[in-house]
Design an enzyme around this catalytic site. Sequence first.
Site, short mmCIF file in Angstrom:
data_model
loop_
_atom_site.label_atom_id
_atom_site.label_comp_id
_atom_site.label_asym_id
_atom_site.label_seq_id
_atom_site.Cartn_x
_atom_site.Cartn_y
_atom_site.Cartn_z
CB CYS A 125 -4.35 6.27 8.39
SG CYS A 125 -4.91 7.03 7.32
CD GLN A 142 -4.18 8.35 1.88
OE1 GLN A 142 -4.46 7.02 2.05
NE2 GLN A 142 -3.91 9.08 3.48
CB SER A 179 -20.10 -7.70 0.24
OG SER A 179 -19.40 -7.28 -0.77
CB SER A 183 -11.15 2.08 4.73
OG SER A 183 -10.07 3.53 3.68
CG HIS A 206 -9.51 4.16 7.55
ND1 HIS A 206 -9.16 4.25 9.06
CD2 HIS A 206 -8.84 4.25 6.97
CE1 HIS A 206 -8.12 4.65 8.77
NE2 HIS A 206 -7.88 5.24 7.80
CB CYS A 231 -0.45 2.26 5.70
SG CYS A 231 -2.23 2.03 4.50
#
Length: 389
Positions: free
Chosen positions: A91, A152, A210, A244, A345, A375
């Site tokens: 990432c 993950q 949201s 994400s 992402h 990360c």
Amino acid sequence: MRDAVIVEAVRTPIGKGKPNGALAHVHPVELLAHTLRALVERSGVDPALIDDVIGGTVDQVGEQAMNTTRYAVLSAGFPESVPATTVDRQCGSSQQAVHFAAQGVLSGAYDLVVACGVESMSRVPMWSNVPEGKDPFGPGVGERYPEGLVPQGVSAELIAAKWSIGREQLDAFAVSSHQKAAAAWENGLFDAEVAPLEGVTRDECVRPGSSTDVLAGLKPAYYDPGFAERFPQIEWNITAGNASPINDGASAVLITSSETAARLGLRPLARLHSFAVTGSDPLLMLTGVVPATEKVLRRASLTLDDIDLFEVNEAFSSVVLAWQQETGADLGRVNVHGGAIALGHPLGASGTRLTTTLVHAMRERGARYALQTMCEAGGLANAMVLERV
């Protein structure tokens, strides 16, 4: 003494990484080529002067194989003499590209260099580069971790459990990300960094409406009975709402020295001050942002209180909230224009996307120092400090 400065930073709008996503029809090479063209058009530099183009891409297979960055350079219309390479630090791939580019300028190897990244997760889905039945880790890793590593999402659950981060906190952080991103779009704060593409002008995943009530109704995204037995402490609170999404997008930054910038008439946006990269427990996987932050601050001879703005990649709410608990950072200075939970992402593009958003936010808010950290799969993290010039 040479320095390294960012003189331009652009990104595409970010699309949903699904077949019906706004950018799903765009080949990944063309996504990246679009940002490269925008970068030189906005800066006014002659692309023939660019010493190298360093790009990040995670799933380097199919339409993202064969050194995607090189073909994006050619598609963008740059001279054939401009070289390019593609790197993978998961990432953080394009943040690593920034590190490499800046270090090249600092060493004198480069005068003008592009760091960039792309990922089309609609056309090249995650894990496409690992054929079914194949082991990407090898027997030595299997012997070192006999119980096995985890996906993950399970790492994000383990982090939430270890730092006692509950569902309400996770969802509230996610809602805040959407609110900040929506406000940034409403106030025109992304206009300077986004290069619209084929009629797509805004990030597709931002949800202004949201709410925690809506997110509370989502089911756990990573529940697995085997992992539930192995890790009874997990409460299974990670959902599609506080993680994400999968996305398509590209981003790029132009890096040079102050001396070269002055000679070419370029205006620096920020100086690349300090860099760090760390490894951490590959089971928890996503906690490297904590030691990476500590390491880069030591190298910069700064404290947390010196940092005006932070960009901490929102792979999952739990990652940023655990980082905040460990560092004590003020969340009011973190991802001030929203993060990956709202904006998206696109893996290989996210590093330079964060950098692009950060340098524009620094200028808009008058920040002196900013810190970016991400990360990365395998228990890795990059961090860097930027300084206003």
